[in-house]
Design a protein around this motif. Structure first.
Motif, short mmCIF file in Angstrom:
data_model
loop_
_atom_site.label_atom_id
_atom_site.label_comp_id
_atom_site.label_asym_id
_atom_site.label_seq_id
_atom_site.Cartn_x
_atom_site.Cartn_y
_atom_site.Cartn_z
N LYS A 232 10.58 16.84 9.06
CA LYS A 232 10.45 15.63 9.45
C LYS A 232 9.40 14.86 8.99
O LYS A 232 9.52 13.66 8.70
CB LYS A 232 10.47 15.58 11.04
CG LYS A 232 10.51 14.35 11.76
CD LYS A 232 11.82 13.71 12.01
CE LYS A 232 11.76 12.53 13.05
NZ LYS A 232 13.11 11.85 13.01
N GLU A 233 8.24 15.36 8.71
CA GLU A 233 7.15 14.86 8.48
C GLU A 233 7.24 14.14 6.84
O GLU A 233 6.82 12.99 6.45
CB GLU A 233 5.75 15.68 8.19
CG GLU A 233 4.68 15.01 7.79
CD GLU A 233 3.41 16.04 7.82
OE1 GLU A 233 2.59 15.69 7.17
OE2 GLU A 233 3.48 17.06 8.37
N GLN A 234 8.00 14.75 5.91
CA GLN A 234 8.32 14.51 4.57
C GLN A 234 8.93 13.24 4.51
O GLN A 234 8.90 12.43 3.92
CB GLN A 234 8.62 15.65 3.80
CG GLN A 234 7.75 16.91 3.27
CD GLN A 234 8.52 17.79 2.76
OE1 GLN A 234 9.80 18.24 3.19
NE2 GLN A 234 7.57 18.46 1.89
N ALA A 235 10.06 13.53 5.42
CA ALA A 235 11.17 12.22 5.46
C ALA A 235 10.45 11.14 6.10
O ALA A 235 10.76 9.86 5.48
CB ALA A 235 12.14 12.64 6.37
N MET A 236 9.65 11.21 7.02
CA MET A 236 8.99 9.69 7.56
C MET A 236 7.85 9.38 6.68
O MET A 236 7.97 8.02 6.32
CB MET A 236 8.26 10.29 8.73
CG MET A 236 9.12 10.60 9.96
SD MET A 236 10.39 9.30 10.69
CE MET A 236 11.61 9.68 9.67
N ALA A 237 7.23 10.11 5.76
CA ALA A 237 6.33 9.73 4.77
C ALA A 237 7.12 9.07 3.75
O ALA A 237 6.75 7.94 3.37
CB ALA A 237 5.71 10.74 4.12
N ASP A 238 8.24 9.73 3.38
CA ASP A 238 9.06 9.15 2.35
C ASP A 238 9.65 7.60 2.80
O ASP A 238 9.83 6.74 2.01
CB ASP A 238 10.21 9.89 1.92
CG ASP A 238 11.16 9.50 0.76
OD1 ASP A 238 10.52 9.31 -0.24
OD2 ASP A 238 12.05 8.90 1.07
N SER B 34 3.63 11.89 10.69
CA SER B 34 3.10 12.01 9.46
C SER B 34 1.87 10.90 9.46
O SER B 34 1.89 9.87 9.65
CB SER B 34 4.16 11.49 8.17
OG SER B 34 3.49 11.62 7.27
N GLY B 35 0.91 11.61 9.05
CA GLY B 35 -0.57 10.80 8.68
C GLY B 35 0.09 10.00 7.41
O GLY B 35 -0.80 8.92 7.15
N GLN B 36 0.80 10.37 6.53
CA GLN B 36 0.99 9.43 5.33
C GLN B 36 1.67 7.95 5.71
O GLN B 36 1.58 7.31 4.94
CB GLN B 36 1.86 10.29 4.59
CG GLN B 36 1.33 11.57 3.88
CD GLN B 36 2.38 12.25 2.82
OE1 GLN B 36 2.72 11.67 2.01
NE2 GLN B 36 2.35 13.61 3.30
N ILE B 37 2.09 7.81 7.03
CA ILE B 37 2.44 6.60 7.48
C ILE B 37 1.31 5.41 7.10
O ILE B 37 1.62 4.37 6.59
CB ILE B 37 3.18 6.59 8.77
CG1 ILE B 37 4.39 7.39 8.83
CG2 ILE B 37 3.47 5.22 9.13
CD1 ILE B 37 4.73 7.72 10.25
N ALA B 38 0.20 5.89 7.63
CA ALA B 38 -1.17 5.15 7.63
C ALA B 38 -1.39 4.95 6.30
O ALA B 38 -1.86 3.86 5.84
CB ALA B 38 -2.07 5.63 8.42
N GLU B 39 -1.33 5.95 5.52
CA GLU B 39 -1.86 5.91 3.91
C GLU B 39 -0.78 4.78 3.29
O GLU B 39 -1.18 4.02 2.48
CB GLU B 39 -1.68 7.09 3.36
CG GLU B 39 -2.69 8.26 3.81
CD GLU B 39 -2.48 9.53 3.06
OE1 GLU B 39 -1.77 9.65 1.92
OE2 GLU B 39 -3.06 10.45 3.49
N ALA B 40 0.54 4.78 3.48
CA ALA B 40 1.42 3.82 3.04
C ALA B 40 0.99 2.30 3.48
O ALA B 40 1.40 1.31 2.47
CB ALA B 40 2.96 4.29 3.28
N ALA B 41 0.67 2.19 4.73
CA ALA B 41 0.42 0.88 5.31
C ALA B 41 -0.45 0.13 4.75
O ALA B 41 -1.60 0.51 4.47
CB ALA B 41 0.34 1.25 6.77
N ASP B 42 -0.51 -1.22 4.88
CA ASP B 42 -1.60 -2.08 4.47
C ASP B 42 -2.31 -2.46 5.76
O ASP B 42 -3.62 -2.93 5.75
CB ASP B 42 -1.03 -3.55 3.83
CG ASP B 42 -0.51 -3.13 2.45
OD1 ASP B 42 -0.97 -2.86 1.40
OD2 ASP B 42 0.68 -3.05 2.45
N VAL B 43 -1.57 -2.58 6.69
CA VAL B 43 -2.06 -2.87 8.08
C VAL B 43 -1.56 -1.94 9.18
O VAL B 43 -0.22 -1.65 9.13
CB VAL B 43 -2.08 -4.30 8.41
CG1 VAL B 43 -2.48 -4.57 10.07
CG2 VAL B 43 -2.72 -5.47 7.44
#
Length: 453
Positions: A323-329, A368-377
């Motif tokens: 799930k974490e990888q899927a949400m990050a992707d 996924s913490g990578q959601i925040a990494e992908a986000a600008d805001v």
């Protein structure tokens, strides 16, 4: 029509011959030249060998290329072939010839994609949304690469300065769709190419805030699209009408309206129906479907903002990943699409529960913490009144009344910084709004913790 991909052998010989005779043309056409332009084996081989010479910083003329071919022992291309091809020269129309090969190469790619579509039409193995998304991605990348240009900083500075001058002269915003909240809008609003994440616990008002924002943007002429996995277009329309009329959705849907209420409804409905706001319920079953629809909306309706509500219940059609990888992707794909199409994508996300500390934080982004990494805001919503009267706002906002208010915390702002502020919230109308004055909490105020959301 023979059904075969297009090519022009004579044009290929002219381009290679001109490069052999005038090596300076490499620099003039480097943005278009690539091996895929050539279908003739001899032309492609000579191009590949010549490119190797150029990449070493040497001049790729007839002599050096002939020597390189002999050194590499390339099969099927002789010295006679090089001399024959070098007789085909069109210096004055070189750019035109290279452009023709580039166009033919794109047409061949379209043909290849078409063959894939024909195959997909005879095989039910892949979901239709995946096929559609892949085809649109390939076509979009094809035409995007055709228009890509390398720019110097001087060119960027000139264009940017001209945009500022034009915006000032016309009295318009430089960029960014307005949200209706001054603290965000004075920093640019919903910026093109940004991934804007709105995150909160359940029942905090993520959908309401996003809908309020896109209505504000649509009212100022920015076309927007809203994709909801939970609500129908009718339900979303009812929410918008509730905020515009001041009549709760349950009143609009379940009770006879008075003459005065009916008049308010008709005026609001007529006004809202003119907004450039779009819904596509057929595409909300998967991320692939939504991204394909966003592309279509940009091309057909010129949308500037798209809301995806919400991330954790999306079907991302990914096999053998957690799930974490899927949400990050999914978040990364949304960011890439926003950048490619130069629009703002607003992505709603749940937070992981933390019973010890109910105040939202970026670290609690679910899956996924990578959601925040992908986000600008990243904007967090906090409404303490949902949890009870004893919960307060943090730090400098601790004396603000929590009843009928909400804290919006921009905890990540790539280009706008971080800040937080308090707004009003009308639960019956599901409406966030700016406050003229910030209400202070009264000492020992009793609030009924069991009242409905």
């Amino acid at each position: 029509m023979n059904g075969l991909p297009l090519s022009d052998e004579l044009c290929e010989k002219v381009v290679i011959g001109t490069l052999l005779n005038y090596p300076a043309e490499w620099a003039e056409n480097t943005d278009l030249l690539c091996p895929e332009l050539f279908t003739d084996y001899k032309c492609k081989t000579i191009y590949t060998v010549s490119k190797g010479v150029v990449d070493r910083g040497e001049k790729a003329d007839i002599i050096s290329v002939t020597a390189e071919l002999a050194k590499t022992k390339a099969q099927g291309v002789s010295t006679v072939d090089i001399l024959d091809i070098s007789n085909h020269v069109a210096l004055s129309s070189m750019r035109q010839q290279v452009s023709r090969l580039a166009e033919l190469q794109r047409r061949r790619e379209i043909w290849r994609i078409g063959q894939q579509m024909i195959q997909a039409g005879t095989d039910e193995g892949e979901p239709i949304e995946t096929i559609q998304s892949q085809a649109l991605d390939q076509l979009s990348n094809l035409f995007a690469s055709a228009s890509t240009e390398i720019q110097s900083i001087a060119q960027v500075a000139t264009n940017y300065t001209q945009n500022i001058i034009n915006a000032n002269r016309e009295g318009r915003r430089l960029q960014g769709a307005p949200t209706g909240f001054g603290m965000i809008d004075q920093r640019g609003g919903l910026q093109p190419s940004d991934l804007f994440v709105i995150a909160a616990d359940s029942s905090q008002g993520k959908s309401s805030l996003a809908l309020n924002m896109v209505v504000s943007a649509a009212k100022t002429g920015y076309p927007c699209a809203y994709y909801s996995m939970e609500m129908t277009a009718d339900q979303l329309f009812a929410r918008i009408l509730a905020t515009e009329t001041g009549l709760p959705s349950n009143v609009l849907n379940t009770r006879p309206l008075t003459d005065e209420q009916l008049s308010r409804y008709q005026l609001a409905s007529a006004s809202v129906s003119q907004l450039p706001l779009y819904f596509d319920e057929r595409s909300t079953s998967s991320l692939d479907g939504i991204l394909s629809s966003i592309r279509t909306m940009v091309f057909r309706n010129h949308i500037k903002v798209a809301v995806v509500d919400y991330l954790q219940i999306l079907n991302v059609n990914m096999k053998n990943v957690n799930k974490e990888q899927a949400m990050a992707d999914a978040a990364r794909r949304c960011k890439n699409l926003a950048k490619e199409l130069n629009i703002c994508i607003v992505l709603l996300s749940q937070l992981n529960r933390d019973r010890d500390n109910l105040q939202p934080s970026m670290a609690r982004l679910r899956d996924s913490g990578q959601i925040a990494e992908a986000a600008d805001v990243v904007l967090l919503i906090y409404r303490p009144e949902v949890y009870g009267s004893r919960y307060k706002y943090p730090d400098e906002l601790s004396k603000v009344c929590t009843q009928g208010t909400a804290m919006l915390h921009v905890c990540k702002g790539r280009n706008i910084g971080t800040f937080r502020f308090v707004v009003g919230f009308n639960a019956s109308l599901t409406k966030f709004f700016e406050l003229d004055t910030i209400p202070e909490a009264e000492p020992n105020t009793d609030i009924d913790d069991n009242r409905p959301f």
